[in-house]
Write a protein that holds these residues in place. Structure first.
Motif, PDB file in Angstrom:
ATOM      1  N   ILE A  25     -30.836 -44.799   2.627  1.00 40.62           N
ATOM      2  CA  ILE A  25     -31.963 -45.530   2.660  1.00 40.62           C
ATOM      3  C   ILE A  25     -31.631 -47.011   3.766  1.00 40.62           C
ATOM      4  O   ILE A  25     -32.351 -47.082   4.550  1.00 40.62           O
ATOM      5  CB  ILE A  25     -32.344 -46.048   1.344  1.00 40.62           C
ATOM      6  N   CYS A  26     -30.231 -47.438   3.580  1.00 42.00           N
ATOM      7  CA  CYS A  26     -29.949 -48.244   4.557  1.00 42.00           C
ATOM      8  C   CYS A  26     -29.936 -47.963   5.948  1.00 42.00           C
ATOM      9  O   CYS A  26     -30.348 -48.863   6.754  1.00 42.00           O
ATOM     10  CB  CYS A  26     -28.447 -48.750   4.036  1.00 42.00           C
ATOM     11  N   GLU A  27     -29.288 -46.722   6.139  1.00 40.53           N
ATOM     12  CA  GLU A  27     -29.399 -46.122   7.584  1.00 40.53           C
ATOM     13  C   GLU A  27     -30.839 -45.982   8.156  1.00 40.53           C
ATOM     14  O   GLU A  27     -31.128 -46.324   9.090  1.00 40.53           O
ATOM     15  CB  GLU A  27     -28.751 -44.680   7.664  1.00 40.53           C
ATOM     16  N   GLN A  28     -31.883 -45.683   7.092  1.00 40.34           N
ATOM     17  CA  GLN A  28     -33.182 -45.441   7.572  1.00 40.34           C
ATOM     18  C   GLN A  28     -33.709 -46.902   7.867  1.00 40.34           C
ATOM     19  O   GLN A  28     -34.488 -46.891   8.908  1.00 40.34           O
ATOM     20  CB  GLN A  28     -34.046 -44.789   6.374  1.00 40.34           C
ATOM     21  N   ILE A  29     -33.259 -47.879   7.239  1.00 38.29           N
ATOM     22  CA  ILE A  29     -33.958 -49.245   7.389  1.00 38.29           C
ATOM     23  C   ILE A  29     -33.399 -49.581   8.684  1.00 38.29           C
ATOM     24  O   ILE A  29     -34.101 -50.330   9.431  1.00 38.29           O
ATOM     25  CB  ILE A  29     -33.655 -49.944   6.400  1.00 38.29           C
ATOM     26  N   GLU A  30     -32.257 -49.407   9.153  1.00 32.37           N
ATOM     27  CA  GLU A  30     -31.603 -49.856  10.478  1.00 32.37           C
ATOM     28  C   GLU A  30     -32.610 -49.135  11.497  1.00 32.37           C
ATOM     29  O   GLU A  30     -32.993 -49.834  12.506  1.00 32.37           O
ATOM     30  CB  GLU A  30     -30.268 -49.294  10.692  1.00 32.37           C
ATOM     31  N   GLU A  31     -32.693 -47.908  11.389  1.00 30.24           N
ATOM     32  CA  GLU A  31     -33.614 -47.050  12.644  1.00 30.24           C
ATOM     33  C   GLU A  31     -35.309 -47.798  12.391  1.00 30.24           C
ATOM     34  O   GLU A  31     -35.824 -47.984  13.595  1.00 30.24           O
ATOM     35  CB  GLU A  31     -33.687 -45.661  12.153  1.00 30.24           C
ATOM     36  N   LEU A  32     -35.507 -47.867  11.232  1.00 30.52           N
ATOM     37  CA  LEU A  32     -37.031 -48.307  11.340  1.00 30.52           C
ATOM     38  C   LEU A  32     -37.148 -49.751  11.701  1.00 30.52           C
ATOM     39  O   LEU A  32     -37.942 -50.334  12.452  1.00 30.52           O
ATOM     40  CB  LEU A  32     -37.548 -48.307   9.605  1.00 30.52           C
ATOM     41  N   ALA A  33     -36.075 -50.626  11.626  1.00 29.48           N
ATOM     42  CA  ALA A  33     -36.155 -52.055  12.132  1.00 29.48           C
ATOM     43  C   ALA A  33     -36.211 -52.345  13.531  1.00 29.48           C
ATOM     44  O   ALA A  33     -36.729 -52.786  14.194  1.00 29.48           O
ATOM     45  CB  ALA A  33     -34.874 -52.848  11.358  1.00 29.48           C
TER      46      ALA A  33
END
Length: 141
Positions: A25-33
């Motif tokens: 989820i942290c990796e997804q958050i970086e991309e989404l940010a």
């Protein structure tokens, strides 16, 4: 004694899986940010017309996806890791920088372009990314 061993193995497996899921989820958050910041800047800088309408709704959609991912991560990590890092607050600060402007309505098709929003959006997002990186480091220890 055997039951205690099975319980311990199960507990460690659950903890490992929770860390793995939180890391993803942290990796997804970086991309989404990154995507949310790009679409926010595009939404504020778009020319008047259909392009602006599309860009503003894309920015809203990307900000919502970021918020949902942050909430999911918060639910996964708040009880298990006791980090004290509040990503929900940082995401709310970004949304405030994006949408809450007392002089300009983000969704108004006749409003002026970006103005002074670029610095506020970059500042809010850099704070968000710094907190997200701190949380990721704690979760993946």
């Amino acid at each position: 004694m055997a039951l205690l061993g099975f319980w311990l193995a199960h507990a460690l497996t659950v903890k490992r899986e929770r860390r793995k899921e939180a890391g993803e989820i942290c990796e997804q958050i970086e991309e989404l940010a990154e995507k949310a910041l790009e679409s926010a800047l595009a939404g504020w800088g778009a020319a008047i017309g259909a392009e602006r309408t599309s860009a503003t709704y894309r920015a809203k959609w990307d900000a919502q996806k970021l918020g949902l991912a942050v909430t999911r991560l918060h639910n996964k990590t708040s009880d298990a890791f006791h980090t004290g890092i509040n990503l929900i607050e940082a995401a709310a600060t970004f949304r405030t920088a994006l949408f809450d402007d007392p002089t300009e309505d983000f969704f108004d098709s006749s409003r002026a372009s970006i103005g002074g929003k670029e610095a506020a959006l970059h500042g809010a997002m850099s704070t968000f990314i710094a907190r997200a990186n701190q949380l990721r480091d704690i979760v993946l220890r």
